[in-house]
Design an enzyme around this catalytic site. Structure first.
Site, mmCIF file in Angstrom:
data_model
loop_
_atom_site.group_PDB
_atom_site.id
_atom_site.type_symbol
_atom_site.label_atom_id
_atom_site.label_comp_id
_atom_site.label_asym_id
_atom_site.label_seq_id
_atom_site.Cartn_x
_atom_site.Cartn_y
_atom_site.Cartn_z
ATOM 1 N N SER A 131 0.877 -1.181 0.000
ATOM 2 C CA SER A 131 0.000 0.000 0.000
ATOM 3 C C SER A 131 0.907 1.222 0.000
ATOM 4 C CB SER A 131 -0.861 0.017 1.264
ATOM 5 O OG SER A 131 -1.394 1.311 1.490
ATOM 6 N N TYR A 135 -1.284 -0.577 10.627
ATOM 7 C CA TYR A 135 -1.563 -0.942 9.228
ATOM 8 C C TYR A 135 -0.412 -0.474 8.338
ATOM 9 C CZ TYR A 135 -3.677 -1.157 4.603
ATOM 10 O OH TYR A 135 -3.904 -1.428 3.279
HETATM 11 P P1 NAP Z 1 -11.390 -6.307 0.292
HETATM 12 O O1 NAP Z 1 -12.313 -6.102 -0.850
HETATM 13 O O2 NAP Z 1 -11.884 -6.135 1.695
HETATM 14 O O3 NAP Z 1 -10.722 -7.731 0.112
HETATM 15 C C1 NAP Z 1 -9.957 -8.347 1.105
HETATM 16 C C2 NAP Z 1 -9.828 -9.811 0.750
HETATM 17 O O4 NAP Z 1 -9.063 -10.447 1.782
HETATM 18 C C3 NAP Z 1 -11.181 -10.501 0.684
HETATM 19 O O5 NAP Z 1 -11.178 -11.433 -0.382
HETATM 20 C C4 NAP Z 1 -11.266 -11.222 2.019
HETATM 21 O O6 NAP Z 1 -12.048 -12.390 1.831
HETATM 22 C C5 NAP Z 1 -9.807 -11.563 2.250
HETATM 23 N N1 NAP Z 1 -9.543 -11.795 3.669
HETATM 24 C C6 NAP Z 1 -9.758 -10.941 4.704
HETATM 25 N N2 NAP Z 1 -9.445 -11.541 5.869
HETATM 26 C C7 NAP Z 1 -9.026 -12.801 5.545
HETATM 27 C C8 NAP Z 1 -8.563 -13.905 6.294
HETATM 28 N N3 NAP Z 1 -8.483 -13.855 7.639
HETATM 29 N N4 NAP Z 1 -8.216 -15.045 5.641
HETATM 30 C C9 NAP Z 1 -8.300 -15.117 4.292
HETATM 31 N N5 NAP Z 1 -8.720 -14.098 3.518
HETATM 32 C C10 NAP Z 1 -9.068 -12.951 4.145
HETATM 33 O O7 NAP Z 1 -10.146 -5.302 0.199
HETATM 34 P P2 NAP Z 1 -9.128 -4.986 -0.992
HETATM 35 O O8 NAP Z 1 -9.087 -3.514 -1.101
HETATM 36 O O9 NAP Z 1 -9.402 -5.800 -2.180
HETATM 37 O O10 NAP Z 1 -7.771 -5.441 -0.282
HETATM 38 C C11 NAP Z 1 -6.836 -6.301 -0.891
HETATM 39 C C12 NAP Z 1 -5.435 -5.868 -0.489
HETATM 40 O O11 NAP Z 1 -5.192 -4.560 -0.995
HETATM 41 C C13 NAP Z 1 -5.192 -5.789 1.024
HETATM 42 O O12 NAP Z 1 -3.927 -6.348 1.312
HETATM 43 C C14 NAP Z 1 -5.171 -4.299 1.303
HETATM 44 O O13 NAP Z 1 -4.371 -3.975 2.418
HETATM 45 C C15 NAP Z 1 -4.579 -3.779 0.004
HETATM 46 N N6 NAP Z 1 -4.837 -2.374 -0.282
HETATM 47 C C16 NAP Z 1 -6.095 -1.913 -0.411
HETATM 48 C C17 NAP Z 1 -6.305 -0.558 -0.646
HETATM 49 C C18 NAP Z 1 -7.666 0.031 -0.793
HETATM 50 O O14 NAP Z 1 -7.775 1.267 -0.750
HETATM 51 N N7 NAP Z 1 -8.708 -0.771 -0.988
HETATM 52 C C19 NAP Z 1 -5.197 0.307 -0.775
HETATM 53 C C20 NAP Z 1 -3.928 -0.205 -0.639
HETATM 54 C C21 NAP Z 1 -3.755 -1.551 -0.393
HETATM 55 P P3 NAP Z 1 -12.943 -13.138 2.939
HETATM 56 O O15 NAP Z 1 -13.646 -12.080 3.736
HETATM 57 O O16 NAP Z 1 -13.835 -13.993 2.080
HETATM 58 O O17 NAP Z 1 -11.972 -13.950 3.740
#
Ligand code: NAP
Length: 263
Positions: A141, A154
């Site tokens: 991130s 985080y």
């Molecule tokens: P998201 O839509 O909330 O997706 C998160 C994913 O992680 C979901 O598929 C969730 O699936 C899975 N997950 C959460 N807890 C888990 C666990 N204990 N075991 C296995 N799977 C788990 O969020 P996203 O934005 O796509 O995030 C993906 C990555 O991008 C993360 O690493 C986040 O830090 C990073 N990121 C996001 C942003 C942003 O602004 N969105 C910015 C920078 C970086 P289940 O609930 O089905 O387990």
């Protein structure tokens, strides 16, 4: 049937960024192993992508914050020789400052964002090296380099992912193992609501849609980038940041303290 590209294992593939990686990688010709906790969402995605691409797509329901489940996924990475790409994407965020935070939730965050990434990487890489190559995409991130923006744990978890990736990039370059670390800025997914700040509360000018983010990250992969920051307009700024870091390196360790400390 194994494709020439092999199989990509994507964590956090049930929604958001991970689900879009699944879509894009299957269209590129990868078979997939999709990992997350929500079985219904994983199955629906696997069915849609199998129908649309004909690729072989396996679903693994696992809570990567739970030791036994994590060990099951590590075992798959250790034993399935078709795996050529690991996408460490699963992650949770936190938006509140220390004084408003719950330490047990932050402990869960460290388990997923740091411990699971570490263990899955250590499970996958020896096989990549033994088979003569592979690739690792770590989703960090921008808070890795701007930890003041959200909760510091985080940010620190993503700084860990960046530093870990940096070390692997250098360690594995002679083993034909590609490492890319992606630093998304704010991206429109459920991440924000789950982290305590709905994405609608952010200025829309700083929020990228998740499809554009993943397509840019994959374009960065195709360009051979190690660090990809999808929103950064001028790559020269990142090059200057890295050049400043490189300039420090030869002077960080010495038998004598710097003269400013010795008068
Ligand atoms: P998201 O839509 O909330 O997706 C998160 C994913 O992680 C979901 O598929 C969730 O699936 C899975 N997950 C959460 N807890 C888990 C666990 N204990 N075991 C296995 N799977 C788990 O969020 P996203 O934005 O796509 O995030 C993906 C990555 O991008 C993360 O690493 C986040 O830090 C990073 N990121 C996001 C942003 C942003 O602004 N969105 C910015 C920078 C970086 P289940 O609930 O089905 O387990």
């Amino acid at each position: 049937m194994t494709t020439k590209l092999g199989t990509a294992l994507i964590t956090g593939a049930s929604s958001g960024i991970g689900a879009i990686y699944a879509d894009r990688l299957s269209r590129r010709g990868y078979d997939l192993i999709l990992v997350a906790r929500n079985e219904a969402l994983l199955n629906a995605l696997a069915k849609r992508l199998t129908d649309e691409t004909g690729r072989s797509i396996e679903v693994v329901v696992a809570d990567l914050g739970a030791k036994a489940d994590l060990a099951r996924v590590e075992d798959i990475l250790r034993t399935d020789a078709s795996i050529t790409l690991l996408v460490n994407n699963a992650g949770i965020g936190a938006t509140r400052p220390l004084l408003e935070s719950n330490i047990d939730k932050l402990d869960d965050l460290i388990a997923l964002n740091v411990n699971a990434v570490t263990r899955l990487t250590y499970a996958a890489i020896p096989g990549f090296v033994a088979r003569g190559g592979g690739a690792l995409i770590n989703i960090a991130s921008i808070v890795a380099i701007a930890p003041e923006v959200l909760n510091g744990v985080y940010g620190a978890s993503k700084a860990f992912v960046l530093a870990f990736s940096q070390s692997l990039h250098s360690e594995l370059k002679d083993h034909n193992v590609r490492v890319q670390v992606v630093l998304p800025g704010a991206t429109a997914t459920d991440f924000w609501a789950a982290s305590g700040k709905p994405v609608e509360q952010l200025p829309s000018a700083i929020v990228m849609n998740a499809e554009d983010m993943v397509d840019a990250a994959l374009a960065g992969l195709d360009l051979g980038e190690f660090v990809t920051i999808p929103a950064l307009p001028d790559i020269a700024d990142l090059d200057a940041y890295e050049a400043a870091r490189q300039k420090l390196l030869p002077n960080l360790s010495s038998s004598v303290p710097a003269t400013r400390y010795t008068g």
